[in-house]
Motif scaffolding. Structure first.
Motif, mmCIF file in Angstrom:
data_model
loop_
_atom_site.group_PDB
_atom_site.id
_atom_site.type_symbol
_atom_site.label_atom_id
_atom_site.label_comp_id
_atom_site.label_asym_id
_atom_site.label_seq_id
_atom_site.Cartn_x
_atom_site.Cartn_y
_atom_site.Cartn_z
ATOM 1 N N GLY A 331 2.663 44.486 40.536
ATOM 2 C CA GLY A 331 3.543 44.279 41.673
ATOM 3 C C GLY A 331 3.076 44.943 42.943
ATOM 4 N N SER A 332 2.307 46.033 42.796
ATOM 5 C CA SER A 332 1.885 46.784 43.982
ATOM 6 C C SER A 332 0.403 47.130 43.962
ATOM 7 N N PHE A 333 -0.365 46.504 43.084
ATOM 8 C CA PHE A 333 -1.803 46.784 43.040
ATOM 9 C C PHE A 333 -2.460 46.297 44.342
ATOM 10 N N ASP A 334 -2.996 47.232 45.111
ATOM 11 C CA ASP A 334 -3.625 46.843 46.374
ATOM 12 C C ASP A 334 -5.106 46.527 46.209
ATOM 13 N N ASP A 335 -5.653 46.764 45.005
ATOM 14 C CA ASP A 335 -7.033 46.385 44.717
ATOM 15 C C ASP A 335 -7.119 45.991 43.253
ATOM 16 N N ARG A 336 -6.480 44.875 42.921
ATOM 17 C CA ARG A 336 -6.435 44.476 41.516
ATOM 18 C C ARG A 336 -7.805 44.050 41.001
ATOM 19 N N ASP A 337 -8.686 43.618 41.898
ATOM 20 C CA ASP A 337 -10.036 43.268 41.458
ATOM 21 C C ASP A 337 -10.771 44.492 40.923
ATOM 22 N N ARG A 338 -10.545 45.630 41.538
ATOM 23 C CA ARG A 338 -11.182 46.853 41.037
ATOM 24 C C ARG A 338 -10.617 47.241 39.678
ATOM 25 N N ILE A 339 -9.309 47.117 39.537
ATOM 26 C CA ILE A 339 -8.692 47.429 38.247
ATOM 27 C C ILE A 339 -9.254 46.504 37.168
ATOM 28 N N PHE A 340 -9.371 45.221 37.502
ATOM 29 C CA PHE A 340 -9.950 44.257 36.569
ATOM 30 C C PHE A 340 -11.359 44.685 36.148
ATOM 31 N N LYS A 341 -12.192 45.045 37.111
ATOM 32 C CA LYS A 341 -13.583 45.398 36.814
ATOM 33 C C LYS A 341 -13.672 46.683 36.000
ATOM 34 N N GLU A 342 -12.821 47.643 36.294
ATOM 35 C CA GLU A 342 -12.843 48.898 35.539
ATOM 36 C C GLU A 342 -12.374 48.693 34.102
ATOM 37 N N LEU A 343 -11.370 47.830 33.922
ATOM 38 C CA LEU A 343 -10.954 47.496 32.559
ATOM 39 C C LEU A 343 -12.086 46.789 31.819
ATOM 40 N N LEU A 344 -12.774 45.911 32.514
ATOM 41 C CA LEU A 344 -13.873 45.174 31.901
ATOM 42 C C LEU A 344 -14.991 46.112 31.462
ATOM 43 N N LYS A 345 -15.260 47.130 32.265
ATOM 44 C CA LYS A 345 -16.273 48.119 31.876
ATOM 45 C C LYS A 345 -15.912 48.796 30.563
ATOM 46 N N ARG A 346 -14.625 48.871 30.289
ATOM 47 C CA ARG A 346 -14.139 49.511 29.071
ATOM 48 C C ARG A 346 -13.901 48.495 27.950
ATOM 49 N N GLY A 347 -14.410 47.286 28.149
ATOM 50 C CA GLY A 347 -14.346 46.270 27.098
ATOM 51 C C GLY A 347 -13.039 45.540 26.988
ATOM 52 N N VAL A 348 -12.214 45.577 28.045
ATOM 53 C CA VAL A 348 -10.903 44.924 28.016
ATOM 54 C C VAL A 348 -10.857 43.874 29.122
ATOM 55 N N LEU A 349 -10.625 42.624 28.744
ATOM 56 C CA LEU A 349 -10.586 41.516 29.687
ATOM 57 C C LEU A 349 -9.155 41.008 29.814
ATOM 58 N N ILE A 350 -8.577 41.142 31.036
ATOM 59 C CA ILE A 350 -7.273 40.551 31.304
ATOM 60 C C ILE A 350 -7.460 39.556 32.451
ATOM 61 N N ARG A 351 -6.429 39.219 33.202
ATOM 62 C CA ARG A 351 -6.546 38.143 34.191
ATOM 63 C C ARG A 351 -5.996 38.570 35.545
ATOM 64 N N VAL A 352 -6.769 38.336 36.567
ATOM 65 C CA VAL A 352 -6.287 38.454 37.943
ATOM 66 C C VAL A 352 -5.717 37.097 38.312
ATOM 67 N N VAL A 353 -4.404 36.981 38.344
ATOM 68 C CA VAL A 353 -3.755 35.698 38.573
ATOM 69 C C VAL A 353 -2.351 35.965 39.096
ATOM 70 N N GLY A 354 -1.780 34.985 39.740
ATOM 71 C CA GLY A 354 -0.434 35.155 40.253
ATOM 72 C C GLY A 354 -0.425 35.727 41.655
ATOM 73 N N PRO A 355 0.747 36.115 42.146
ATOM 74 C CA PRO A 355 0.854 36.646 43.504
ATOM 75 C C PRO A 355 0.022 37.916 43.684
ATOM 76 N N ASP A 356 -0.323 38.211 44.933
ATOM 77 C CA ASP A 356 -1.068 39.432 45.231
ATOM 78 C C ASP A 356 -0.343 40.639 44.654
ATOM 79 N N GLY A 357 -1.131 41.565 44.086
ATOM 80 C CA GLY A 357 -0.562 42.792 43.547
ATOM 81 C C GLY A 357 -0.241 42.740 42.077
ATOM 82 N N TRP A 358 -0.383 41.562 41.454
ATOM 83 C CA TRP A 358 -0.003 41.401 40.055
ATOM 84 C C TRP A 358 -1.227 41.074 39.206
#
Length: 385
Positions: A331-358
């Motif tokens: 809801g308030s992630f101002d850099d969700r792409d970074r969160i996505f990439k950091e999770l990916l580095k740790r072997g966890v793949l989720i989805r950047v999708v939906g409204p900004d911040g989610w």
């Protein structure tokens, strides 16, 4: 990125477009495409192999174009799952619910026609519209992602669409559609006009129930209304709860008139004999195929509660109410792409999708969800440092 040579005569409206698709990456924990994480039981695999072996000697012949036996299986399943008694000619199968949706757009869309959706919603809908030269319009949902019924009814009357698409539970938010609200939309569609069509032609209301088996117990399905509403079409799939994503089997429940419209645009012999055999075998093991649904529902509720206890920059994470097998959170992630990439580095793949911040996470096995929680805590600490 695609590498399409400029010398190819690609349609002008497709120049610069990229193929749709969630990332397909080889990582330990894949929680980005809303699959059932549990593999079919050995008995199910044995039945699929037996069924395919039985039809293998006939593969020199075309399959049953009308896939009657499979449509009977759809009927039996829906009566058990939702209490809806539908005839074979009120059901239709295809290669995933994606093909069902495309066939609906081919039948009811086209130049001069309008399709209306309610955003945020499934990102493929505007692509179906683009591919069929159908105009795509939107009526926005409420801030909590519930359907704004008044706004949608007003849009139906003003826009005069040929199709109205509602997803329940919604993707990417997981929001269910209340049956009373569905009845109001049906009433609006059954009296509204369609732009460019003769008087007396009314919009088709399409309810996409790809995730409906994950709904809370006791919640009715839109398929129970089909007998009373000739302009209602309900799309289902075996990909999600039924643990059959790799088989690509979707199906449509609707009045016979709608089914016959879809039959006009379907490709000849579109559903292979192998696909039909595998799906029939899976329906012979409905209990096994759906055996993990209740647990995944519990996992969703536990994960939602846990996410709401996490914070980002001093504020608790928001989690959209969901009756699917995934959660939209943040809801308030101002850099969700970074969160996505950091999770990916740790072997966890989720989805950047939906409204900004989610962001969206699908429910996995207990071990996968434990790894997701561990990784998310690490990443949130990192990005806040």
């Amino acid at each position: 990125m695609s590498a399409i040579p400029a010398s190819l005569p690609l349609r002008n409206d497709l120049i610069g477009e990229e193929p749709y698709g969630a990332p397909q990456l080889d990582v330990p924990v894949c929680l980005n495409v809303n699959e059932n994480p549990y593999a079919p039981e050995p008995a199910v695999c044995d039945s699929i192999a037996r069924r395919v072996r039985e039809i293998a000697p006939t593969l020199n012949r075309y399959p049953d174009r009308e896939h009657i036996e499979l449509r009977r299986a759809f009927s039996t399943y829906l009566e058990r799952e939702s209490g809806a008694k539908l005839d074979v000619d009120e059901l239709w199968g295809a290669n995933g619910s994606n093909e069902i949706m495309l066939q609906l757009f081919q039948a009811f869309g086209g130049p001069g026609r309008i399709a209306l959706g309610c955003d945020p919603t499934y990102s493929m809908y505007p692509e179906y519209a683009r591919d069929t030269f159908t105009e795509w319009r939107l009526a926005h949902r409420n801030p909590d992602f519930t359907l704004n019924v008044e706004r949608t009814v007003e849009a139906i009357r003003e826009v005069k669409p040929a199709m109205v698409l509602i997803t329940s539970p919604n993707n990417p938010t997981g929001t269910p559609l209340d049956m009373a609200d569905l009845e109001r939309l049906l009433a609006a569609c059954e009296t509204a006009s369609v732009a460019g069509a003769p008087e007396g032609v009314h919009p088709v209301l399409v309810v996409d129930e790809a995730y409906v088996e994950f709904r809370n117990p006791g919640t009715p399905s839109a398929v129970t209304l089909i007998k009373d509403h000739p302009n209602l079409a309900v799309s289902r799939t075996m990909s999600k709860a039924f643990a059959f994503a790799g088989a690509r089997v979707g199906y449509l429940a609707a009045n016979r008139g709608i089914i016959d419209c879809v039959r006009i645009v379907r490709m000849p012999y579109h559903l292979s004999a192998v696909t039909q055999a595998a799906a029939i075998a899976a329906f012979e093991h409905t209990d096994e195929q759906l055996s993990r649904v209740a647990h995944l529902r519990e996992t969703r509720e536990a994960t939602a509660a846990w996410l709401r206890e996490q914070t980002y920059k001093g504020e608790p994470l928001k989690v959209a109410e969901s009756e699917s097998n995934f959660l939209l959170f943040g809801g308030s992630f101002d850099d969700r792409d970074r969160i996505f990439k950091e999770l990916l580095k740790r072997g966890v793949l989720i989805r950047v999708v939906g409204p900004d911040g989610w962001m969206r996470v699908c429910m996995g096995t207990d071990e996968e969800m434990a790894r997701f929680r561990e990784a998310l805590v690490e990443v949130l600490r990192l990005v806040e440092a």
